[in-house]
Write an enzyme that holds these catalytic residues in place. Structure first.
Site, PDB file in Angstrom:
ATOM      1  N   GLY A   1       0.846  -1.190   0.000  1.00 20.84           N
ATOM      2  CA  GLY A   1       0.000   0.000   0.000  1.00 20.84           C
ATOM      3  C   GLY A   1       0.873   1.228   0.000  1.00 20.84           C
ATOM      4  O   GLY A   1       2.100   1.127   0.037  1.00 20.84           O
TER       5      GLY A   1
ATOM      6  N   ARG B   1       4.194   5.728   2.000  1.00 22.17           N
ATOM      7  CA  ARG B   1       4.782   7.060   2.155  1.00 22.17           C
ATOM      8  C   ARG B   1       4.306   8.035   1.082  1.00 22.17           C
ATOM      9  O   ARG B   1       4.901   9.083   0.880  1.00 22.17           O
ATOM     10  CB  ARG B   1       6.286   6.964   2.101  1.00 22.17           C
TER      11      ARG B   1
ATOM     12  N   ARG C   1      -2.287  -0.290  -9.766  1.00 21.26           N
ATOM     13  CA  ARG C   1      -1.200  -1.205 -10.117  1.00 21.26           C
ATOM     14  C   ARG C   1      -1.748  -2.610 -10.315  1.00 21.26           C
ATOM     15  O   ARG C   1      -2.866  -2.910  -9.883  1.00 21.26           O
ATOM     16  CB  ARG C   1      -0.191  -1.246  -8.943  1.00 21.26           C
TER      17      ARG C   1
ATOM     18  N   ASP D   1       3.651  -4.782  -7.701  1.00 18.34           N
ATOM     19  CA  ASP D   1       3.099  -3.555  -7.093  1.00 18.34           C
ATOM     20  C   ASP D   1       3.694  -2.310  -7.741  1.00 18.34           C
ATOM     21  O   ASP D   1       3.232  -1.204  -7.485  1.00 18.34           O
ATOM     22  CB  ASP D   1       3.345  -3.541  -5.581  1.00 18.34           C
TER      23      ASP D   1
ATOM     24  N   ARG E   1       3.984  13.368  -8.089  1.00 18.45           N
ATOM     25  CA  ARG E   1       3.892  12.532  -9.283  1.00 18.45           C
ATOM     26  C   ARG E   1       2.528  12.696  -9.939  1.00 18.45           C
ATOM     27  O   ARG E   1       1.516  12.803  -9.251  1.00 18.45           O
ATOM     28  CB  ARG E   1       4.095  11.079  -8.856  1.00 18.45           C
TER      29      ARG E   1
ATOM     30  N   LYS F   1       4.652  11.977  -2.946  1.00 15.69           N
ATOM     31  CA  LYS F   1       5.483  10.889  -2.407  1.00 15.69           C
ATOM     32  C   LYS F   1       6.442  11.448  -1.358  1.00 15.69           C
ATOM     33  O   LYS F   1       7.123  12.436  -1.611  1.00 15.69           O
ATOM     34  CB  LYS F   1       6.272  10.251  -3.560  1.00 15.69           C
TER      35      LYS F   1
HETATM   36  P1  AMP Z   1       8.995   0.554  -3.189  1.00 14.14           P
HETATM   37  O1  AMP Z   1      10.137  -0.389  -3.115  1.00 14.14           O
HETATM   38  O2  AMP Z   1       9.384   2.007  -3.058  1.00 14.14           O
HETATM   39  O3  AMP Z   1       8.115   0.327  -4.374  1.00 14.14           O
HETATM   40  O4  AMP Z   1       8.125   0.285  -1.879  1.00 14.14           O
HETATM   41  C1  AMP Z   1       7.578  -0.973  -1.529  1.00 14.14           C
HETATM   42  C2  AMP Z   1       6.597  -0.768  -0.397  1.00 14.14           C
HETATM   43  O5  AMP Z   1       7.250  -0.226   0.746  1.00 14.14           O
HETATM   44  C3  AMP Z   1       5.456   0.192  -0.716  1.00 14.14           C
HETATM   45  O6  AMP Z   1       4.317  -0.288  -0.060  1.00 14.14           O
HETATM   46  C4  AMP Z   1       5.938   1.498  -0.127  1.00 14.14           C
HETATM   47  O7  AMP Z   1       4.903   2.363   0.201  1.00 14.14           O
HETATM   48  C5  AMP Z   1       6.689   1.016   1.114  1.00 14.14           C
HETATM   49  N1  AMP Z   1       7.758   1.945   1.522  1.00 14.14           N
HETATM   50  C6  AMP Z   1       8.949   2.144   0.897  1.00 14.14           C
HETATM   51  N2  AMP Z   1       9.679   3.056   1.569  1.00 14.14           N
HETATM   52  C7  AMP Z   1       8.949   3.444   2.635  1.00 14.14           C
HETATM   53  C8  AMP Z   1       9.147   4.349   3.718  1.00 14.14           C
HETATM   54  N3  AMP Z   1      10.280   5.050   3.837  1.00 14.14           N
HETATM   55  N4  AMP Z   1       8.169   4.470   4.619  1.00 14.14           N
HETATM   56  C9  AMP Z   1       7.040   3.766   4.533  1.00 14.14           C
HETATM   57  N5  AMP Z   1       6.782   2.889   3.560  1.00 14.14           N
HETATM   58  C10 AMP Z   1       7.722   2.723   2.607  1.00 14.14           C
HETATM   59 MG    MG Z   2       6.464   0.652  -5.121  1.00 13.59          MG
END
Ligand code: AMP
Ligand code: MG
EC number: 2.7.7.-
Length: 487
Positions: free
Chosen positions: A90, A93, A183, A252, A176, A113
């Site tokens: 989900g 952030r 997704r 995702d 963005r 973001k």
């Molecule tokens: P990503 O690898 O950026 O596509 O993120 C994978 C998942 O981790 C998604 O659900 C993001 O919202 C969550 N996520 C990544 N970085 C953070 C963060 N710093 N704080 C909270 N959720 C994160």
């Molecule tokens: Mg992601």
């Protein structure tokens, strides 16, 4: 042109209800300031470009204020990460602030973001650092300028908010834009949690809003899936033709619209390397450059599984079967154009493959080779490029084939050839080391380099006076940079 407070909202995703997203307010950044804005992206919202420099712009996109009509929501989804299913992901952030309509009647999701914690933050802090926000901004706008479908980026807002990664960094937000933030993982979430009503609601929503022409087909959902397969085949063909490595092709991070989405440790190739892995935590090379093609199909199969309540397995399999031939046709078409060819011959596939083998073995710069190949006549160009190859006999044999092929193509005057090739072969590409230079300057408070690089990359096919330094191979320090996966 509109002022900031004149945007028109219609938040259709938010109206799907609480099973799909949760209301969350952005957590503001301290001392928000504009790092960079894209005038082209602002134009998508009919925004007056001058508003980017006003304090209220940095406050809005730094999470300090909201439009009355905005309905900030964190979306819930799941997905296959590196091949394994994660039942709940989900927006951890990021927040969907709302959907904005422009005068042409297009609507754009505004997604902020780095906007703080949400119910989906898991172990994360809800923040994004300046470095990764700049990389997402530059990549989104550069891909778009190359003609590769991508989410867009309106701006990056920097701040003094401390954020901990391997070391202390500063928080930032990137705004963005995309016609949808849905997704593959959205469909997977409702399928695996066994919520057929919501899943049907989601499918209707995507069909009505994003694939309305499929309504006319006898099986609208199947037509929609076919279209998704086609768009992915085309997008990935463009990645491969231009040397873009996404790095985290989890389901995702795959947009239901077939646009490049969710940027992590991506890279554009410098030297051609089919086995290149840009993500340093991808130890097995699942998302290596050449694996992007089969992974595209793997991801579509994961989506197909989640669509089995609506479409028969046989029909899904048949549609999946379209992927590879479509990919190959798009890819070959693009590569022919990169070689300056206007006709098709059976042997062209082999001509391309042989060239790539030679480039791989000699570590030839992928972008500059094609650009220089179009600088002058085929005979002159290959004789100048010859020095870049180690296997001279191999290259000479290829060059003879190529010259003969160009001859048979009857490709018009030298001037036409140059124009045609330069229109598809960029001179400027977002090399990791260029992004790194811009980030280092921005981290010390100087945003001029990010802005200049963004400008240069917004016209990648046009030679720009005084910008030679952006069209060079990386210096030694800039080769094989380790890009941190933390963001
Ligand atoms: P990503 O690898 O950026 O596509 O993120 C994978 C998942 O981790 C998604 O659900 C993001 O919202 C969550 N996520 C990544 N970085 C953070 C963060 N710093 N704080 C909270 N959720 C994160
Ligand atoms: Mg992601």
């Amino acid at each position: 042109m509109k002022a900031l407070d004149e945007l028109t909202f219609d938040n259709r995703f938010a109206r799907l209800g609480d099973a799909f997203s949760t209301h969350v307010l952005p957590e503001p950044l301290d001392e928000p300031r504009l790092v960079v804005a894209s005038k082209a992206a602002m134009a998508l919202l009919d925004l007056d470009p001058n508003v980017a420099e006003t304090p209220v712009f940095a406050e809005l996109f730094g999470g300090h204020a909201l439009w009355a009509e905005a309905e900030p929501r964190a979306m819930v989804y799941s997905g296959h990460q590196f091949g394994g299913y994660t039942p709940q992901l989900g927006d951890g952030r990021g927040l969907l602030l709302g959907e904005v309509y422009n005068q042409a009647g297009e609507h754009w999701d505004l997604h902020l973001k780095g906007a703080g914690m949400t119910p989906y933050s898991r172990m994360g802090d809800g923040r994004a650092v300046l470095r990764s926000s700049i990389r997402e901004f530059l990549a989104s706008e550069a891909l778009h300028a190359l003609g590769i479908p991508s989410s867009r980026a309106l701006c990056v807002i920097g701040s003094s908010t401390p954020v901990w990664r391997e070391k202390q960094e500063r928080g930032a937000m990137v705004l963005r834009l995309a016609p949808s933030h849905i997704r593959f993982g959205h469909f997977e979430y409702f399928y695996y949690t066994q919520k057929p009503e919501q899943q049907a609601q989601l499918a209707e929503h995507v069909l009505n809003l994003h694939y309305p022409e499929c309504r006319e087909q006898p099986e609208p959902y199947l037509a929609m899936f076919r279209e998704i397969v086609e768009r992915n085949a085309e997008m990935i063909a463009k990645w491969q033709a231009y040397g873009f490595c996404h790095g985290v092709m989890n389901t995702d991070n795959m947009s239901i619209l077939g646009i490049t989405f969710d940027f992590g440790p991506f890279a554009f190739l410098d030297d051609f390397d089919a086995h290149f892995i840009c993500n340093h935590s991808d130890h097995e090379g699942r998302y290596s450059f050449s694996n992007q093609v089969p992974i595209g199909q793997w991801n579509l199969s994961a989506l197909a599984q989640a669509l089995t309540p609506f479409i028969s397995v046989d029909a899904l399999k048949e549609a999946l079967g379209l992927y590879l031939p479509l990919y190959q046709a798009h890819y070959l078409d693009l590569m022919r154009r990169r070689l300056g060819l206007t006709t098709a011959e059976d042997d062209d596939q082999n001509l391309v493959e042989r060239l790539l083998q030679l480039m791989q073995n000699s570590g030839v710069d992928y972008t500059l080779f094609f650009r220089r190949l179009g600088d002058e006549s085929a005979a002159l160009a290959v004789s100048r490029l010859r020095d870049d190859f180690v296997d001279l006999a191999g290259f000479d044999a290829w060059a003879e084939r190529y010259k003969a092929r160009v001859e048979r193509d009857g490709d018009g005057s030298e001037e036409q050839r140059r124009a045609r090739m330069h229109a598809v072969n960029p001179l400027y590409i977002l090399r990791n080391y260029l992004a790194q230079n811009a980030i280092a300057a921005a981290e010390s408070g100087d945003y001029s380099e990010v802005r200049r690089l963004h400008e240069v990359l917004s016209k990648p096919f046009e030679e720009q006076a005084g910008m030679e330094q952006y069209a060079q191979r990386p210096p030694d320090w800039g080769k094989h940079l380790e890009i941190s996966c933390s963001s």
